[in-house]
Design a protein around this motif. Structure first.
Motif, PDB file in Angstrom:
ATOM      1  N   ASP A   1       0.836  -1.211   0.000  1.00 16.77           N
ATOM      2  CA  ASP A   1       0.000   0.000   0.000  1.00 16.77           C
ATOM      3  C   ASP A   1       0.865   1.252   0.000  1.00 16.77           C
ATOM      4  N   LEU A   2       1.959   1.208   0.724  1.00 20.54           N
ATOM      5  CA  LEU A   2       2.877   2.335   0.759  1.00 20.54           C
ATOM      6  C   LEU A   2       3.504   2.563  -0.619  1.00 20.54           C
ATOM      7  N   ALA A   3       3.844   1.485  -1.305  1.00 19.46           N
ATOM      8  CA  ALA A   3       4.521   1.601  -2.598  1.00 19.46           C
ATOM      9  C   ALA A   3       3.677   2.330  -3.630  1.00 19.46           C
TER      10      ALA A   3
ATOM     11  N   VAL B   1       4.574  -5.847  -3.690  1.00 16.26           N
ATOM     12  CA  VAL B   1       5.189  -4.540  -3.449  1.00 16.26           C
ATOM     13  C   VAL B   1       5.647  -3.917  -4.761  1.00 16.26           C
ATOM     14  N   GLN B   2       6.388  -4.657  -5.552  1.00 19.48           N
ATOM     15  CA  GLN B   2       6.912  -4.109  -6.795  1.00 19.48           C
ATOM     16  C   GLN B   2       5.808  -3.802  -7.803  1.00 19.48           C
ATOM     17  N   ARG B   3       4.809  -4.681  -7.891  1.00 11.87           N
ATOM     18  CA  ARG B   3       3.709  -4.425  -8.828  1.00 11.87           C
ATOM     19  C   ARG B   3       2.952  -3.166  -8.447  1.00 11.87           C
ATOM     20  N   ARG B   4       2.708  -2.979  -7.164  1.00 10.11           N
ATOM     21  CA  ARG B   4       1.988  -1.783  -6.713  1.00 10.11           C
ATOM     22  C   ARG B   4       2.838  -0.532  -6.925  1.00 10.11           C
ATOM     23  N   LEU B   5       4.140  -0.650  -6.761  1.00 13.24           N
ATOM     24  CA  LEU B   5       5.014   0.488  -7.019  1.00 13.24           C
ATOM     25  C   LEU B   5       4.937   0.899  -8.486  1.00 13.24           C
ATOM     26  N   ALA B   6       4.806  -0.070  -9.361  1.00 11.14           N
ATOM     27  CA  ALA B   6       4.679   0.240 -10.789  1.00 11.14           C
ATOM     28  C   ALA B   6       3.424   1.050 -11.065  1.00 11.14           C
ATOM     29  N   HIS B   7       2.412   0.943 -10.217  1.00  8.13           N
ATOM     30  CA  HIS B   7       1.160   1.691 -10.390  1.00  8.13           C
ATOM     31  C   HIS B   7       1.207   3.066  -9.717  1.00  8.13           C
ATOM     32  N   ASN B   8       2.325   3.389  -9.073  1.00  4.51           N
ATOM     33  CA  ASN B   8       2.449   4.700  -8.446  1.00  4.51           C
ATOM     34  C   ASN B   8       2.567   5.765  -9.531  1.00  4.51           C
ATOM     35  N   PRO B   9       1.693   6.784  -9.514  1.00  3.33           N
ATOM     36  CA  PRO B   9       1.720   7.783 -10.599  1.00  3.33           C
ATOM     37  C   PRO B   9       2.984   8.626 -10.642  1.00  3.33           C
ATOM     38  N   ARG B  10       3.819   8.573  -9.581  1.00  2.00           N
ATOM     39  CA  ARG B  10       5.025   9.393  -9.538  1.00  2.00           C
ATOM     40  C   ARG B  10       6.307   8.568  -9.645  1.00  2.00           C
ATOM     41  N   VAL B  11       6.191   7.302  -9.945  1.00  2.04           N
ATOM     42  CA  VAL B  11       7.388   6.470  -9.996  1.00  2.04           C
ATOM     43  C   VAL B  11       8.282   6.926 -11.155  1.00  2.04           C
ATOM     44  N   PRO B  12       9.579   7.145 -10.908  1.00  2.00           N
ATOM     45  CA  PRO B  12      10.489   7.518 -11.995  1.00  2.00           C
ATOM     46  C   PRO B  12      10.522   6.434 -13.074  1.00  2.00           C
TER      47      PRO B  12
ATOM     48  N   ARG C   1       1.892   6.364 -14.622  1.00  2.00           N
ATOM     49  CA  ARG C   1       3.109   7.077 -15.007  1.00  2.00           C
ATOM     50  C   ARG C   1       3.333   7.030 -16.515  1.00  2.00           C
ATOM     51  N   ILE C   2       2.940   5.943 -17.142  1.00  2.00           N
ATOM     52  CA  ILE C   2       3.025   5.852 -18.605  1.00  2.00           C
ATOM     53  C   ILE C   2       2.031   6.809 -19.241  1.00  2.00           C
ATOM     54  N   ALA C   3       0.847   6.898 -18.662  1.00  2.00           N
ATOM     55  CA  ALA C   3      -0.192   7.775 -19.210  1.00  2.00           C
ATOM     56  C   ALA C   3       0.226   9.238 -19.166  1.00  2.00           C
ATOM     57  N   SER C   4       1.045   9.617 -18.191  1.00  2.00           N
ATOM     58  CA  SER C   4       1.445  11.021 -18.044  1.00  2.00           C
ATOM     59  C   SER C   4       2.818  11.306 -18.651  1.00  2.00           C
ATOM     60  N   ALA C   5       3.410  10.336 -19.315  1.00  2.00           N
ATOM     61  CA  ALA C   5       4.750  10.523 -19.878  1.00  2.00           C
ATOM     62  C   ALA C   5       4.744  11.641 -20.917  1.00  2.00           C
ATOM     63  N   SER C   6       5.808  12.422 -20.929  1.00  2.00           N
ATOM     64  CA  SER C   6       5.950  13.530 -21.873  1.00  2.00           C
ATOM     65  C   SER C   6       6.282  12.994 -23.266  1.00  2.00           C
ATOM     66  N   PRO C   7       6.158  13.830 -24.312  1.00  2.00           N
ATOM     67  CA  PRO C   7       6.504  13.372 -25.664  1.00  2.00           C
ATOM     68  C   PRO C   7       7.924  12.817 -25.767  1.00  2.00           C
ATOM     69  N   ILE C   8       8.891  13.443 -25.113  1.00  2.00           N
ATOM     70  CA  ILE C   8      10.268  12.944 -25.152  1.00  2.00           C
ATOM     71  C   ILE C   8      10.354  11.587 -24.461  1.00  2.00           C
ATOM     72  N   GLU C   9       9.664  11.459 -23.317  1.00  2.00           N
ATOM     73  CA  GLU C   9       9.664  10.183 -22.601  1.00  2.00           C
ATOM     74  C   GLU C   9       8.991   9.087 -23.426  1.00  2.00           C
ATOM     75  N   VAL C  10       7.924   9.447 -24.117  1.00  2.00           N
ATOM     76  CA  VAL C  10       7.231   8.474 -24.969  1.00  2.00           C
ATOM     77  C   VAL C  10       8.167   7.957 -26.053  1.00  2.00           C
ATOM     78  N   GLU C  11       8.898   8.854 -26.651  1.00  2.00           N
ATOM     79  CA  GLU C  11       9.859   8.446 -27.687  1.00  2.00           C
ATOM     80  C   GLU C  11      10.893   7.483 -27.104  1.00  2.00           C
ATOM     81  N   ASP C  12      11.420   7.794 -25.942  1.00  2.00           N
ATOM     82  CA  ASP C  12      12.419   6.921 -25.312  1.00  2.00           C
ATOM     83  C   ASP C  12      11.823   5.560 -24.970  1.00  2.00           C
ATOM     84  N   LEU C  13      10.611   5.562 -24.430  1.00  2.00           N
ATOM     85  CA  LEU C  13       9.971   4.299 -24.059  1.00  2.00           C
ATOM     86  C   LEU C  13       9.725   3.427 -25.280  1.00  2.00           C
TER      87      LEU C  13
END
Length: 508
Positions: free
Chosen positions: A279-281, A302-313, A333-345
């Motif tokens: 829950d903390l993650a 823990v790791q799966r929930r961390l992946a759902h954190n909207p602020r995870v780097p 976090r994927i949904a909020s990725a910037s255009p540059i981040e989208v290109e990198d991903l």
């Protein structure tokens, strides 16, 4: 239950005169479908409300009836529905507060904008359930008063009320400044000490599973603290002590608080229960350094929930994609990725990262097309539903990856009719694909006939307007009631058949 008539009640193509006939013979089940019709006239709504009492409640909630249409003496439930929606007459409240049925008084207690005199009467109600319902929804001043109520159930409801003043919520948590509660639902009905059997065989017992009281009303107090933890108005200063509480459930609730202080978060990151750390993650209040600690935590979820954190780097997220099974879902976090981040991903060497990006439905055409040609089937399954894909691209996906991607291609709302026919007629049918075709707006009659061969898809396809009318009529006699209702609700059912299915009033 007459499934044919229930289906007809929901049929958007049912002519107005047949709606009138159906209202005249409606029972409660048929009325449920009629009350939701968008084309129901005011006169028809009044006729339906007069015939079936339950429909008056539904129509009142939907705003199809007004206060002038309701007699609170004969349509009490509908009057309560209008009061709950804030469109009833306040003088009704003064009438209904004298109602002998405690459940109805409790429903009244949940209505907004009650007159002060009615609230005072409800606050003094002899049934604690009524007072507790009032405490859950009432104004700040009355909630503050009810926090001192001798019954713990009422205090529990006050703790859940977001209008309760923060200082009062803090008092409920600590107990400081309040007299001890004298009763709870457990000691109201059982000799204490008592622990309610989770498998209690008594049919008339309404105590919650595991409820207990040894004189301190502990299960209700536990629920009170849990409600306060959910309440955003509760000051975090009163809650941080729960980090050391013996209840893992309460520590989980604390770990999810969006106002969690960093020092408390750090303590919870060392909690022995993986659920607390999970829950903390997912809590966006934690900082990057703590996320990096939790990224290495192999505790359950823990790791799966961390992946759902909207602020995870994104660098942490990329590592999590390789370390844990996240599934094909659009992460915040994927949904909020910037255009540059989208290109990198999109150029990530990890196909799971590309799969997660492909779940976005707003990708630039260049990146969408790049992912549509990805060699990994996981990526193709995620991108297959993206709008703007050409028929040739969708066909290529199917030809290259076969049954692994058919259902996803079929689910794309822009998949053309010819391809849907190909998926059902020229390949070994995939059950999930058939269900997707059965609900697809571009499905043809030929494709839908194939869908009828699968029982689950059959229930969906029976309601599709592109199904041949003669087939729809045949499905009215199907052995599966869900197929029958769907066929009767099909707007392509011939009107003459609809008329034959509704009995005249003198036949009913």
């Amino acid at each position: 239950m007459n499934h044919v008539l229930c289906g007809l009640a929901a049929n958007e193509a049912l002519p107005g005169e047949l709606v009138d006939r159906l209202i005249a013979v409606a029972d409660a089940d048929i009325a449920d479908g009629l009350a939701t019709r968008a084309d129901l006239s005011r006169e028809q709504a009044l006729d339906l409300a007069a015939r079936v009492e339950g429909s008056a409640v539904q129509l009142a909630y939907e705003g199809r009836l007004t206060a002038g249409d309701i007699n609170p003496l004969t349509q009490l439930q509908a009057a309560l529905a209008l009061l709950e929606a804030g469109s009833g007459r306040l003088d009704w409240a003064r009438l209904l507060v004298e109602e002998p049925d405690a459940e109805r008084r409790a429903k009244l207690a949940a209505c907004p904008g009650l007159p002060a005199d009615v609230r005072e009467l409800l606050a003094a109600d002899p049934d604690v359930r009524v007072v507790a319902e009032l405490a859950l929804w009432t104004t700040a001043d009355l909630a503050a008063r009810l926090a001192r109520h001798p019954h713990a159930e009422v205090r529990r409801a006050v703790a859940a009320n977001e209008a309760t003043p923060p200082r009062v919520l803090a008092m409920l948590i600590t107990g400081e400044g309040l007299p001890p509660a004298e009763r709870c639902l457990v000691c109201d009905s059982e000799r204490t000490p008592y622990v309610h059997d989770p498998h209690c065989p008594r049919p008339d017992c309404d105590l919650p599973s595991g409820a207990s009281c040894s004189g301190s009303h502990e299960s209700t107090v536990h629920e009170l603290v849990e409600q306060a933890l959910w309440n955003p108005a509760t000051p975090i200063e009163a809650l941080v002590r729960i980090a050391d509480h013996p209840s893992a459930l309460l520590r989980c609730r604390l770990a999810a608080r969006p106002d969690l202080p960093p020092e408390t978060a750090a303590r919870l990151a060392c909690d022995p229960v993986p659920g607390v750390r999970a829950d903390l993650a997912e809590n966006p209040a934690i900082d990057d350094s703590l996320m990096r600690v939790l990224a290495a935590d192999r505790g359950h979820d823990v790791q799966r929930r961390l992946a759902h954190n909207p602020r995870v780097p994104l660098d942490i997220l990329s590592g999590l994609a390789a370390a844990t099974k996240i599934g094909s879902t659009l992460l915040p976090r994927i949904a909020s990725a910037s255009p540059i981040e989208v290109e990198d991903l999109s150029r990530s060497p990890n196909p799971v990262v590309r799969m997660l990006l492909a779940e976005r439905r707003d990708l630039p055409a260049e990146i969408r097309d790049r992912l549509a040609g990805d060699p990994d089937a996981k990526v193709i399954k995620s991108i297959a539903g993206h709008p703007g894909l050409a028929e040739a691209q969708l066909r290529y996906m199917v030809e290259r990856h076969g049954s692994r991607v058919i259902a996803k291609v079929a689910a794309n709302p822009e998949t053309p009719s010819a391809l849907l026919e190909y998926l059902t007629g020229h390949m070994t049918p995939v059950r999930k694909a058939l269900r997707e075709v059965a609900r697809h707006r571009n499905a043809t009659g030929r494709a839908l006939l194939v869908c009828l061969t699968d029982q689950n898809a059959r229930r969906i396809a029976a309601g599709h307007a592109a199904l041949p009318p003669e087939t729809i009529v045949e499905l009215l006699a199907d052995h599966d009631w869900q197929v029958v209702e769907a066929a009767a609700a099909n707007p392509s059912l011939p009107p003459a058949v609809m008329a034959q299915l509704i009995p005249e009033l003198n036949e009913a």
